[in-house]
Motif scaffolding. Sequence first.
Motif, PDB file in Angstrom:
ATOM      1  N   ASN A 263      13.094   7.379   3.940  1.00 33.70           N
ATOM      2  CA  ASN A 263      11.680   7.725   3.784  1.00 33.70           C
ATOM      3  C   ASN A 263      10.898   7.581   5.082  1.00 33.70           C
ATOM      4  OD1 ASN A 263      11.920   8.193   0.980  1.00 33.70           O
ATOM      5  ND2 ASN A 263      11.782   5.989   0.589  1.00 33.70           N
ATOM      6  N   LEU A 264       9.833   8.345   5.173  1.00 32.92           N
ATOM      7  CA  LEU A 264       8.809   8.168   6.200  1.00 32.92           C
ATOM      8  C   LEU A 264       7.565   7.627   5.520  1.00 32.92           C
ATOM      9  CD1 LEU A 264       9.068  11.444   8.300  1.00 32.92           C
ATOM     10  CD2 LEU A 264       9.288   9.136   9.207  1.00 32.92           C
ATOM     11  N   SER A 265       6.912   6.651   6.148  1.00 33.12           N
ATOM     12  CA  SER A 265       5.696   6.125   5.526  1.00 33.12           C
ATOM     13  C   SER A 265       4.500   6.346   6.439  1.00 33.12           C
ATOM     14  CB  SER A 265       5.864   4.651   5.163  1.00 33.12           C
ATOM     15  OG  SER A 265       6.139   3.873   6.313  1.00 33.12           O
ATOM     16  N   PHE A 266       4.006   5.265   7.033  1.00 30.80           N
ATOM     17  CA  PHE A 266       2.750   5.336   7.767  1.00 30.80           C
ATOM     18  C   PHE A 266       2.970   5.347   9.277  1.00 30.80           C
ATOM     19  CE2 PHE A 266       1.801   2.789   3.888  1.00 30.80           C
ATOM     20  CZ  PHE A 266       1.060   3.761   3.233  1.00 30.80           C
ATOM     21  N   GLY A 267       2.266   6.249   9.960  1.00 26.15           N
ATOM     22  CA  GLY A 267       2.201   6.198  11.405  1.00 26.15           C
ATOM     23  C   GLY A 267       1.066   5.284  11.838  1.00 26.15           C
ATOM     24  N   MET A 268       0.953   5.068  13.131  1.00 29.85           N
ATOM     25  CA  MET A 268      -0.060   4.156  13.648  1.00 29.85           C
ATOM     26  C   MET A 268      -1.477   4.654  13.371  1.00 29.85           C
ATOM     27  SD  MET A 268       1.252   1.468  14.789  1.00 29.85           S
ATOM     28  CE  MET A 268       2.943   1.299  14.240  1.00 29.85           C
ATOM     29  N   LYS A 269      -1.664   5.960  13.315  1.00 23.89           N
ATOM     30  CA  LYS A 269      -3.003   6.485  13.051  1.00 23.89           C
ATOM     31  C   LYS A 269      -3.486   6.051  11.671  1.00 23.89           C
ATOM     32  CE  LYS A 269      -5.721  10.743  13.283  1.00 23.89           C
ATOM     33  NZ  LYS A 269      -5.685  12.196  13.589  1.00 23.89           N
ATOM     34  N   VAL A 270      -2.586   6.061  10.691  1.00 24.60           N
ATOM     35  CA  VAL A 270      -2.956   5.644   9.339  1.00 24.60           C
ATOM     36  C   VAL A 270      -3.200   4.138   9.289  1.00 24.60           C
ATOM     37  CG1 VAL A 270      -2.193   5.488   6.936  1.00 24.60           C
ATOM     38  CG2 VAL A 270      -1.748   7.565   8.249  1.00 24.60           C
TER      39      VAL A 270
ATOM     40  N   ILE B 154       0.812  -1.207   0.000  1.00 23.19           N
ATOM     41  CA  ILE B 154       0.000   0.000   0.000  1.00 23.19           C
ATOM     42  C   ILE B 154       0.852   1.266   0.000  1.00 23.19           C
ATOM     43  CG2 ILE B 154      -0.216   0.171   2.521  1.00 23.19           C
ATOM     44  CD1 ILE B 154      -3.070   0.711  -0.025  1.00 23.19           C
ATOM     45  N   TYR B 155       2.129   1.149   0.312  1.00 22.52           N
ATOM     46  CA  TYR B 155       3.034   2.299   0.277  1.00 22.52           C
ATOM     47  C   TYR B 155       3.128   2.879  -1.135  1.00 22.52           C
ATOM     48  CZ  TYR B 155       7.319   5.048   0.858  1.00 22.52           C
ATOM     49  OH  TYR B 155       8.228   6.064   0.886  1.00 22.52           O
TER      50      TYR B 155
ATOM     51  N   ASP C 124       4.388  -1.160   4.771  1.00 23.59           N
ATOM     52  CA  ASP C 124       5.732  -0.746   5.173  1.00 23.59           C
ATOM     53  C   ASP C 124       5.620   0.383   6.185  1.00 23.59           C
ATOM     54  OD1 ASP C 124       7.440  -2.383   3.508  1.00 23.59           O
ATOM     55  OD2 ASP C 124       6.758  -1.205   1.806  1.00 23.59           O
ATOM     56  N   ILE C 125       6.252   0.199   7.329  1.00 20.36           N
ATOM     57  CA  ILE C 125       6.353   1.271   8.321  1.00 20.36           C
ATOM     58  C   ILE C 125       7.815   1.697   8.375  1.00 20.36           C
ATOM     59  CG2 ILE C 125       6.130   1.889  10.755  1.00 20.36           C
ATOM     60  CD1 ILE C 125       3.772   0.021  10.957  1.00 20.36           C
ATOM     61  N   GLN C 126       8.069   2.940   8.006  1.00 19.64           N
ATOM     62  CA  GLN C 126       9.429   3.478   7.919  1.00 19.64           C
ATOM     63  C   GLN C 126       9.570   4.666   8.850  1.00 19.64           C
ATOM     64  OE1 GLN C 126       9.244   4.389   3.733  1.00 19.64           O
ATOM     65  NE2 GLN C 126      10.035   2.390   3.119  1.00 19.64           N
ATOM     66  N   ASP C 127      10.722   4.733   9.516  1.00 22.01           N
ATOM     67  CA  ASP C 127      10.910   5.785  10.519  1.00 22.01           C
ATOM     68  C   ASP C 127      11.758   6.960  10.038  1.00 22.01           C
ATOM     69  OD1 ASP C 127      13.423   4.655  10.442  1.00 22.01           O
ATOM     70  OD2 ASP C 127      13.475   4.060  12.557  1.00 22.01           O
TER      71      ASP C 127
END
Length: 229
Positions: A46-53, A11-12, A37-40
């Motif tokens: 890259n930054l991707s999705f936080g927990m809210k998303v 979904i990224y 993908d969760i990236q910090d």
Amino acid sequence: MRAEEIVYPSIYSADQLFLYDELRRVEKAGYKILHIDIQDGVFCSNLSFGMKVVKGLRKYTSMPFQVHLQVMDPMSYIYQLKDIPNICEIIFHPSVEAYPGRVINTIKDMGIEAGFALTPTEPLEELQYYKGRIKSMLLWTSEADNRGAAFDINSLQKIKRTRNLFGKDLLIYTDGGINSQNLSLVLEAGADGFVMGREIFDSEDILVKTEELNEIFLRKSYIKPIRRG
């Protein structure tokens, strides 16, 4: 197995302004698992999705989530994922942890499958220590090089080495530049599952793309032909 079962849309790579619509597209095409993908911004740029998303995505689809943590502190994210239902697998990079076994145990204690992920340069051999404790190994087949992350032909050898070292019980996933042009090569190398982002979401018609992928699996005897009429 069909593409809908062993290809995991990432979904990224979807249109970030229309995530709800993009979810509907892959659901309509019949895909069974969504890759997140969760990236910090530290492990990779890259930054991707936080927990809210991620929680928002959970509200609008029943697809199980396969979560790939591209982060320097997996445990802090894992504890937050605990509250999100229907996560089937959490995959992390063992190189960032002094004691990867602690992370494996935490994930499995949550009733979720655990797996390792490796970039092209992260070593493989010493991870045999964890043989039998992880479900899967996700191998990057491209590098996050800010030049389009093109498929790396050298990754095929790493897939073969992983199979030789870990045996048939480990699921080998591949992620990075996989498309209809190189899928046959990755299949022949021994991969079991295929994370695809742009190949799926950049398609004008995902149903047509899925049938194209299924034709490749059919030629490689991954699926049996459907008898019609």
